[in-house]
Design a protein around this motif. Structure first.
Motif, PDB file in Angstrom:
ATOM      1  N   SER A 162      -7.901  -4.481  -6.914  1.00 35.52           N
ATOM      2  CA  SER A 162      -7.234  -5.741  -7.185  1.00 35.52           C
ATOM      3  C   SER A 162      -5.900  -5.697  -6.464  1.00 35.52           C
ATOM      4  CB  SER A 162      -7.026  -5.953  -8.688  1.00 35.52           C
ATOM      5  OG  SER A 162      -6.181  -4.940  -9.217  1.00 35.52           O
ATOM      6  N   LYS A 163      -5.367  -6.848  -6.148  1.00 36.52           N
ATOM      7  CA  LYS A 163      -4.098  -6.901  -5.434  1.00 36.52           C
ATOM      8  C   LYS A 163      -2.965  -6.756  -6.439  1.00 36.52           C
ATOM      9  CE  LYS A 163      -6.036  -9.842  -1.825  1.00 36.52           C
ATOM     10  NZ  LYS A 163      -5.959 -11.167  -1.137  1.00 36.52           N
ATOM     11  N   THR A 164      -2.402  -5.552  -6.492  1.00 39.07           N
ATOM     12  CA  THR A 164      -1.327  -5.271  -7.435  1.00 39.07           C
ATOM     13  C   THR A 164      -0.014  -5.859  -6.914  1.00 39.07           C
ATOM     14  OG1 THR A 164      -0.638  -3.192  -6.399  1.00 39.07           O
ATOM     15  CG2 THR A 164      -2.477  -3.088  -7.973  1.00 39.07           C
ATOM     16  N   PRO A 165       1.015  -5.920  -7.763  1.00 39.99           N
ATOM     17  CA  PRO A 165       2.329  -6.362  -7.276  1.00 39.99           C
ATOM     18  C   PRO A 165       2.833  -5.523  -6.097  1.00 39.99           C
ATOM     19  CG  PRO A 165       2.295  -6.399  -9.670  1.00 39.99           C
ATOM     20  CD  PRO A 165       1.002  -5.756  -9.244  1.00 39.99           C
ATOM     21  N   ALA A 166       2.501  -4.242  -6.068  1.00 42.78           N
ATOM     22  CA  ALA A 166       2.918  -3.394  -4.948  1.00 42.78           C
ATOM     23  C   ALA A 166       2.254  -3.831  -3.650  1.00 42.78           C
ATOM     24  CB  ALA A 166       2.596  -1.933  -5.240  1.00 42.78           C
ATOM     25  N   HIS A 167       0.959  -4.165  -3.706  1.00 48.40           N
ATOM     26  CA  HIS A 167       0.264  -4.655  -2.514  1.00 48.40           C
ATOM     27  C   HIS A 167       0.912  -5.939  -1.996  1.00 48.40           C
ATOM     28  CE1 HIS A 167      -3.325  -2.354  -4.210  1.00 48.40           C
ATOM     29  NE2 HIS A 167      -3.156  -1.843  -3.012  1.00 48.40           N
ATOM     30  N   LYS A 168       1.148  -6.870  -2.899  1.00 53.86           N
ATOM     31  CA  LYS A 168       1.712  -8.159  -2.505  1.00 53.86           C
ATOM     32  C   LYS A 168       3.124  -7.994  -1.946  1.00 53.86           C
ATOM     33  CE  LYS A 168      -1.091 -10.563  -5.949  1.00 53.86           C
ATOM     34  NZ  LYS A 168      -1.078 -11.328  -7.224  1.00 53.86           N
ATOM     35  N   LYS A 169       3.907  -7.105  -2.555  1.00 55.75           N
ATOM     36  CA  LYS A 169       5.263  -6.874  -2.061  1.00 55.75           C
ATOM     37  C   LYS A 169       5.232  -6.199  -0.696  1.00 55.75           C
ATOM     38  CE  LYS A 169       8.442  -7.862  -3.815  1.00 55.75           C
ATOM     39  NZ  LYS A 169       9.376  -9.021  -3.663  1.00 55.75           N
ATOM     40  N   ALA A 170       4.293  -5.296  -0.478  1.00 57.48           N
ATOM     41  CA  ALA A 170       4.176  -4.647   0.832  1.00 57.48           C
ATOM     42  C   ALA A 170       3.903  -5.682   1.922  1.00 57.48           C
ATOM     43  CB  ALA A 170       3.073  -3.596   0.803  1.00 57.48           C
ATOM     44  N   VAL A 171       2.999  -6.606   1.652  1.00 57.75           N
ATOM     45  CA  VAL A 171       2.702  -7.669   2.619  1.00 57.75           C
ATOM     46  C   VAL A 171       3.960  -8.496   2.887  1.00 57.75           C
ATOM     47  CG1 VAL A 171       1.421  -9.821   2.956  1.00 57.75           C
ATOM     48  CG2 VAL A 171       0.247  -7.778   2.083  1.00 57.75           C
ATOM     49  N   GLU A 172       4.684  -8.824   1.823  1.00 64.91           N
ATOM     50  CA  GLU A 172       5.926  -9.590   1.979  1.00 64.91           C
ATOM     51  C   GLU A 172       6.937  -8.829   2.829  1.00 64.91           C
ATOM     52  OE1 GLU A 172       9.649 -10.819  -0.888  1.00 64.91           O
ATOM     53  OE2 GLU A 172       7.624 -10.936  -1.738  1.00 64.91           O
ATOM     54  N   PHE A 173       7.089  -7.532   2.553  1.00 66.29           N
ATOM     55  CA  PHE A 173       8.042  -6.723   3.314  1.00 66.29           C
ATOM     56  C   PHE A 173       7.654  -6.639   4.791  1.00 66.29           C
ATOM     57  CE2 PHE A 173       9.591  -4.063  -0.547  1.00 66.29           C
ATOM     58  CZ  PHE A 173      10.581  -4.999  -0.809  1.00 66.29           C
ATOM     59  N   ILE A 174       6.362  -6.467   5.062  1.00 67.35           N
ATOM     60  CA  ILE A 174       5.908  -6.352   6.454  1.00 67.35           C
ATOM     61  C   ILE A 174       6.197  -7.650   7.201  1.00 67.35           C
ATOM     62  CG2 ILE A 174       3.873  -6.138   7.935  1.00 67.35           C
ATOM     63  CD1 ILE A 174       2.734  -4.225   5.734  1.00 67.35           C
ATOM     64  N   LYS A 175       5.901  -8.757   6.593  1.00 65.58           N
ATOM     65  CA  LYS A 175       6.169 -10.043   7.228  1.00 65.58           C
ATOM     66  C   LYS A 175       7.670 -10.232   7.446  1.00 65.58           C
ATOM     67  CE  LYS A 175       2.026 -12.485   5.657  1.00 65.58           C
ATOM     68  NZ  LYS A 175       1.497 -13.609   4.854  1.00 65.58           N
ATOM     69  N   MET A 176       8.480  -9.860   6.461  1.00 62.30           N
ATOM     70  CA  MET A 176       9.933  -9.938   6.613  1.00 62.30           C
ATOM     71  C   MET A 176      10.411  -9.035   7.744  1.00 62.30           C
ATOM     72  SD  MET A 176      11.199  -9.904   2.633  1.00 62.30           S
ATOM     73  CE  MET A 176      12.849  -9.413   3.124  1.00 62.30           C
ATOM     74  N   GLY A 177       9.878  -7.813   7.773  1.00 60.45           N
ATOM     75  CA  GLY A 177      10.308  -6.845   8.770  1.00 60.45           C
ATOM     76  C   GLY A 177      10.026  -7.286  10.192  1.00 60.45           C
ATOM     77  N   PHE A 178       8.891  -7.979  10.371  1.00 54.12           N
ATOM     78  CA  PHE A 178       8.529  -8.471  11.700  1.00 54.12           C
ATOM     79  C   PHE A 178       9.102  -9.860  11.977  1.00 54.12           C
ATOM     80  CE2 PHE A 178       4.824  -5.391  11.560  1.00 54.12           C
ATOM     81  CZ  PHE A 178       5.314  -4.605  12.600  1.00 54.12           C
ATOM     82  N   GLY A 179       9.870 -10.385  11.010  1.00 52.30           N
ATOM     83  CA  GLY A 179      10.523 -11.658  11.220  1.00 52.30           C
ATOM     84  C   GLY A 179       9.609 -12.838  11.163  1.00 52.30           C
ATOM     85  N   GLU A 180       8.559 -12.728  10.345  1.00 50.62           N
ATOM     86  CA  GLU A 180       7.578 -13.816  10.245  1.00 50.62           C
ATOM     87  C   GLU A 180       7.698 -14.506   8.887  1.00 50.62           C
ATOM     88  OE1 GLU A 180       3.733 -12.230  11.105  1.00 50.62           O
ATOM     89  OE2 GLU A 180       4.361 -11.403  13.031  1.00 50.62           O
ATOM     90  N   PRO A 189       2.315  -7.418  17.037  1.00 51.96           N
ATOM     91  CA  PRO A 189       3.087  -6.433  16.270  1.00 51.96           C
ATOM     92  C   PRO A 189       2.166  -5.317  15.780  1.00 51.96           C
ATOM     93  CG  PRO A 189       3.582  -8.664  15.548  1.00 51.96           C
ATOM     94  CD  PRO A 189       2.395  -8.764  16.468  1.00 51.96           C
ATOM     95  N   ALA A 190       2.713  -4.120  15.657  1.00 55.31           N
ATOM     96  CA  ALA A 190       1.909  -2.973  15.242  1.00 55.31           C
ATOM     97  C   ALA A 190       2.608  -2.210  14.132  1.00 55.31           C
ATOM     98  CB  ALA A 190       1.638  -2.051  16.417  1.00 55.31           C
TER      99      ALA A 190
END
Length: 299
Positions: A281-299, A81-82
């Motif tokens: 530091s890993k802010t809530p925005a960083h963590k949510k972005a990772v969550e969204f990317i994983k959701m978006g790619f269906g992982e 995925p890209a």
């Protein structure tokens, strides 16, 4: 840090007082002040990265010009995925280097290949230069997916601030053109979506020549007449952002035309781009972005 104090002042000035906007506009009105701003944006990058991930730079040939991209993750036979990433910084600053740390973070935390795009900056290059650079570079990447190790069935775009604005415009243009890149989703972080809006007007005036350009279909994604058939959209914004109304309205307008739109409000912050870029530091925005990317790619 002393090198960041002026950027923080700009953000606070716009967010909390219209009486100081004139001073901000004056600061961005000369070549010297714009160059100083560019140096300060570059200084946000940490001296050494927390994230040890393979990178490779590539210069690609577009129509009449060359654009640089940076690939995060190994280039091999296995298709991955890209996520296209478009940097922000007021339409007038930013580079592959200034946003290197956030790209490293997103690539490492999600396991996807991140490809960052450079683009020509205002005011030396006016509308639609950067729009064209981002879209055409994305198109080039899509057309060379095989050699870059990209799975075109899992292809998405993201950016922060002005970069999110270019990402949204690129999604619109890709929808409108035949044989264009097909995005599985778009992730917009601290986005400015109204080319003619009050948010960051001094920056937009460096890029746009007139109000007609600001109101054009790709000049203001928020006010595009047709928002149908856009990819699912994830939107991250700060509670105290001056562009918050733009981001919330965009989400509602997408939902009105049956485009899946999911938002996350980062509480107690404004336009938190310094922390976003530096990943100190890993802010809530960083963590949510990772969550969204994983959701978006269906992982």
């Amino acid at each position: 840090m002393k090198t960041l104090s002026l950027i923080n002042l700009i953000i606070l000035t716009v967010a909390f007082g219209h009486s100081k906007v004139a001073a901000q506009e004056a600061w961005l009105s000369t070549p010297e002040s714009i160059n100083q701003f560019r140096k300060q944006v570059e200084s946000i990058k940490p001296d050494s990265s927390q994230y040890d991930i393979p990178t490779s730079d590539k210069t690609i040939q577009l129509s009449g010009r060359e654009i640089d991209i940076r690939i995060y993750g190994s280039v091999g036979k296995e298709l991955k995925p890209a996520l296209i990433y478009v940097h922000g910084a007021c339409w007038a600053a930013g580079s592959l280097d200034s946003h290197d740390e956030i790209c490293r973070y997103l690539a490492q935390e999600t396991g996807v290949k991140v490809i960052a795009i450079d683009y020509r900056l205002a005011p030396e290059y006016k509308y639609p230069s950067a729009h064209n650079d981002v879209y055409e570079a994305t198109e080039w990447i899509w057309n060379h997916a095989g050699e870059l190790g990209i799975d075109t069935h899992k292809f998405a775009i993201s950016g922060e601030s002005a970069g999110a604005y270019f990402a949204a415009a690129t999604s619109l243009k890709a929808r409108d053109k035949e044989n264009s890149p097909q995005f599985l989703f778009q992730l917009l972080v601290y986005a400015a979506l109204d080319g003619g809006g009050s948010s960051w007007g001094e920056c937009k005036n460096l890029y746009f020549n007139n109000n007609e350009e600001k109101a054009s279909p790709y000049g203001s994604p928020l006010w595009a007449e047709n928002l149908t058939k856009l990819p699912p959209t994830y939107n991250i914004y700060g509670q105290y952002e001056i562009a918050r109304a733009e981001q919330e309205l965009f989400t509602r307008k997408l939902a009105d035309v049956k485009v899946k739109a999911t938002s996350y409000m980062h509480e107690k912050v404004g336009h938190d781009v310094i922390n976003w870029m530096s990943v100190k530091s890993k802010t809530p925005a960083h963590k949510k972005a990772v969550e969204f990317i994983k959701m978006g790619f269906g992982e």
